[in-house]
Design an enzyme around this catalytic site. Structure first.
Site, mmCIF file in Angstrom:
data_model
loop_
_atom_site.group_PDB
_atom_site.id
_atom_site.type_symbol
_atom_site.label_atom_id
_atom_site.label_comp_id
_atom_site.label_asym_id
_atom_site.label_seq_id
_atom_site.Cartn_x
_atom_site.Cartn_y
_atom_site.Cartn_z
ATOM 1 N N SER A 88 8.691 0.855 -0.528
ATOM 2 C CA SER A 88 9.102 -0.535 -0.365
ATOM 3 C C SER A 88 10.489 -0.765 -0.952
ATOM 4 O O SER A 88 10.702 -0.606 -2.160
ATOM 5 C CB SER A 88 8.099 -1.461 -1.052
ATOM 6 O OG SER A 88 8.609 -2.784 -1.080
ATOM 7 N N HIS A 129 9.462 0.567 4.081
ATOM 8 C CA HIS A 129 8.776 -0.726 4.149
ATOM 9 C C HIS A 129 9.734 -1.844 3.765
ATOM 10 O O HIS A 129 10.334 -1.828 2.683
ATOM 11 C CB HIS A 129 7.589 -0.704 3.171
ATOM 12 C CG HIS A 129 6.660 -1.856 3.275
ATOM 13 N ND1 HIS A 129 5.669 -1.946 4.232
ATOM 14 C CD2 HIS A 129 6.542 -2.988 2.522
ATOM 15 C CE1 HIS A 129 4.979 -3.054 4.065
ATOM 16 N NE2 HIS A 129 5.492 -3.719 3.039
ATOM 17 N N ASP A 131 9.932 -5.719 2.912
ATOM 18 C CA ASP A 131 9.192 -6.924 2.531
ATOM 19 C C ASP A 131 10.059 -8.152 2.781
ATOM 20 O O ASP A 131 10.951 -8.463 1.994
ATOM 21 C CB ASP A 131 8.803 -6.863 1.051
ATOM 22 C CG ASP A 131 7.684 -5.880 0.791
ATOM 23 O OD1 ASP A 131 6.589 -6.056 1.359
ATOM 24 O OD2 ASP A 131 7.904 -4.918 0.021
ATOM 25 N N MET A 152 10.447 -11.967 2.756
ATOM 26 C CA MET A 152 9.799 -13.106 2.092
ATOM 27 C C MET A 152 10.632 -14.368 2.290
ATOM 28 O O MET A 152 11.861 -14.325 2.195
ATOM 29 C CB MET A 152 9.645 -12.829 0.597
ATOM 30 C CG MET A 152 8.882 -11.560 0.275
ATOM 31 S SD MET A 152 8.708 -11.339 -1.509
ATOM 32 C CE MET A 152 7.962 -9.714 -1.575
ATOM 33 N N HIS A 211 7.235 -6.043 7.080
ATOM 34 C CA HIS A 211 6.114 -6.873 6.618
ATOM 35 C C HIS A 211 6.610 -8.312 6.465
ATOM 36 O O HIS A 211 7.373 -8.616 5.545
ATOM 37 C CB HIS A 211 5.620 -6.291 5.280
ATOM 38 C CG HIS A 211 4.513 -7.041 4.639
ATOM 39 N ND1 HIS A 211 4.129 -6.813 3.328
ATOM 40 C CD2 HIS A 211 3.673 -8.019 5.102
ATOM 41 C CE1 HIS A 211 3.123 -7.605 3.019
ATOM 42 N NE2 HIS A 211 2.834 -8.352 4.072
ATOM 43 N N MET A 230 6.222 -11.705 5.307
ATOM 44 C CA MET A 230 5.526 -12.635 4.415
ATOM 45 C C MET A 230 6.180 -14.004 4.556
ATOM 46 O O MET A 230 6.849 -14.509 3.645
ATOM 47 C CB MET A 230 5.579 -12.113 2.977
ATOM 48 C CG MET A 230 4.641 -10.955 2.742
ATOM 49 S SD MET A 230 4.716 -10.309 1.060
ATOM 50 C CE MET A 230 5.964 -9.053 1.298
ATOM 51 N N MET A 232 -3.586 -5.994 1.324
ATOM 52 C CA MET A 232 -2.820 -6.292 0.111
ATOM 53 C C MET A 232 -3.708 -6.057 -1.100
ATOM 54 O O MET A 232 -4.796 -6.629 -1.207
ATOM 55 C CB MET A 232 -2.311 -7.733 0.125
ATOM 56 C CG MET A 232 -1.233 -8.023 1.158
ATOM 57 S SD MET A 232 0.261 -7.019 0.948
ATOM 58 C CE MET A 232 0.753 -7.451 -0.737
ATOM 59 N N GLY A 274 4.261 -11.278 -3.174
ATOM 60 C CA GLY A 274 5.387 -12.090 -3.605
ATOM 61 C C GLY A 274 6.315 -11.418 -4.573
ATOM 62 O O GLY A 274 7.518 -11.692 -4.582
ATOM 63 N N PHE A 275 5.805 -10.496 -5.379
ATOM 64 C CA PHE A 275 6.629 -9.820 -6.372
ATOM 65 C C PHE A 275 6.194 -8.367 -6.507
ATOM 66 O O PHE A 275 5.011 -8.049 -6.366
ATOM 67 C CB PHE A 275 6.514 -10.501 -7.740
ATOM 68 C CG PHE A 275 7.050 -11.903 -7.767
ATOM 69 C CD1 PHE A 275 8.409 -12.149 -7.925
ATOM 70 C CD2 PHE A 275 6.199 -12.979 -7.607
ATOM 71 C CE1 PHE A 275 8.900 -13.442 -7.929
ATOM 72 C CE2 PHE A 275 6.675 -14.280 -7.615
ATOM 73 C CZ PHE A 275 8.036 -14.511 -7.778
ATOM 74 N N GLY A 276 7.149 -7.492 -6.818
ATOM 75 C CA GLY A 276 6.839 -6.096 -7.052
ATOM 76 C C GLY A 276 6.364 -5.871 -8.479
ATOM 77 O O GLY A 276 6.434 -6.750 -9.331
ATOM 78 N N GLY A 277 5.864 -4.659 -8.721
ATOM 79 C CA GLY A 277 5.494 -4.263 -10.068
ATOM 80 C C GLY A 277 4.165 -4.761 -10.566
ATOM 81 O O GLY A 277 3.866 -4.636 -11.766
ATOM 82 N N ASP A 313 -0.851 -1.915 0.171
ATOM 83 C CA ASP A 313 0.394 -2.344 -0.474
ATOM 84 C C ASP A 313 0.067 -3.091 -1.757
ATOM 85 O O ASP A 313 -0.604 -4.119 -1.733
ATOM 86 C CB ASP A 313 1.166 -3.247 0.489
ATOM 87 C CG ASP A 313 2.529 -3.681 -0.056
ATOM 88 O OD1 ASP A 313 2.892 -3.267 -1.174
ATOM 89 O OD2 ASP A 313 3.225 -4.429 0.654
ATOM 90 N N GLY A 314 0.565 -2.550 -2.884
ATOM 91 C CA GLY A 314 0.411 -3.246 -4.159
ATOM 92 C C GLY A 314 -0.157 -2.368 -5.249
ATOM 93 O O GLY A 314 -1.322 -1.970 -5.185
ATOM 94 N N GLY A 315 0.670 -1.998 -6.225
ATOM 95 C CA GLY A 315 0.190 -1.212 -7.346
ATOM 96 C C GLY A 315 -0.180 0.214 -6.997
ATOM 97 O O GLY A 315 -0.971 0.850 -7.698
ATOM 98 N N GLY A 358 6.431 0.705 -4.310
ATOM 99 C CA GLY A 358 7.749 0.182 -4.655
ATOM 100 C C GLY A 358 8.265 0.752 -5.957
ATOM 101 O O GLY A 358 8.913 1.798 -5.993
ATOM 102 N N SER A 359 7.985 0.058 -7.057
ATOM 103 C CA SER A 359 8.502 0.484 -8.355
ATOM 104 C C SER A 359 7.964 1.854 -8.756
ATOM 105 O O SER A 359 8.674 2.638 -9.406
ATOM 106 C CB SER A 359 8.163 -0.552 -9.428
ATOM 107 O OG SER A 359 6.768 -0.797 -9.478
#
Length: 219
Positions: A6, A31, A33, A35, A64, A66, A135, A140-143, A173-175, A195-196
């Site tokens: 991401s 990816h 994102d 937003m 993606h 959003m 999800m 809305g936010f990374g990390g 997607d997410g964590g 992502g991170s």
């Protein structure tokens, strides 16, 4: 397992360089994102950025959306160079229409579900989606940290897809990081967005190997 890093966690001042580095490292997807500050609280980039960088990259652009009422922007993102467009089931009352229009425009279609959204919303649109994005954090936010209840959701979605004899991909997607990759793949995930946990651990080729080794441990 397809890894789709991401760009939300990349260096926004060096996006062209980041895309080139991903290609060199052996990645095939990336990816985006997108937003709008309404559907989610953050604002990122839009069609002009994607269009500019499309000219400089051969990666598969996994976009993606959003955004509220994404059907308003589908053709603009296809024109910008998206290879796949993913819309949120929560963002439009006309999910089937949006998915059908994405396919009509000649790219892959995807539908995303927020953590609280039940799989039942897919009952009458699953055949119209090339991919379902689960999800595993609130968007809305990374990390953010992965929500463990997502494993069951992914497994149930895989069973639903298999029962219908479909080849629909499952994206998560997410964590996502190498520590949960094996369980995600075992649960039924095909495409992992990171992502991170990806961009903060260069070199990218070595980080890709870490994800692949984790995925291959259960295949």
């Amino acid at each position: 397992m397809i890894l789709s890093p991401s760009l939300l966690s990349s260096d926004f001042g060096r996006l062209a360089d980041e895309l080139a580095a991903l290609e060199t490292a052996g990645l095939s997807w990336v990816h985006w994102d997108v937003m709008d500050g309404t559907f989610v609280p953050n604002i990122t980039y839009g069609q002009p950025v994607i269009a500019h960088l499309r000219k400089q990259s051969r990666l598969f652009f996994d976009v993606h959306l959003m955004v509220e009422r994404p059907e308003r922007y589908l053709h603009e993102f296809v024109d910008a160079g998206a290879d796949m467009l993913v819309v949120h089931a929560e963002a439009t009352p006309h999910v089937q229409r949006a998915l059908a229009e994405i396919r009509r425009l000649g790219v892959k279609s995807g539908v995303a579900l927020n953590p609280h959204t039940p799989l039942s919303v897919l009952d009458y649109v699953l055949d119209d989606a090339d991919m379902v994005l689960v999800m595993t954090v609130n968007p809305g936010f990374g990390g953010q940290s992965f929500l463990p209840a997502s494993y069951r959701k992914i497994s149930e979605l895989r069973a639903m897809i298999n029962a219908r004899g479909l080849s629909t991909l499952i994206q998560v997607d997410g964590g996502v990081d190498p520590s949960n990759t094996a369980q995600l793949v075992q649960s039924g995930a095909d495409v992992l967005v990171s992502g991170s946990a990806f961009f903060k651990f260069p070199p990218y080729a070595e980080r890709l190997k870490a994800f692949e080794a984790a995925a291959n441990s259960v295949l």
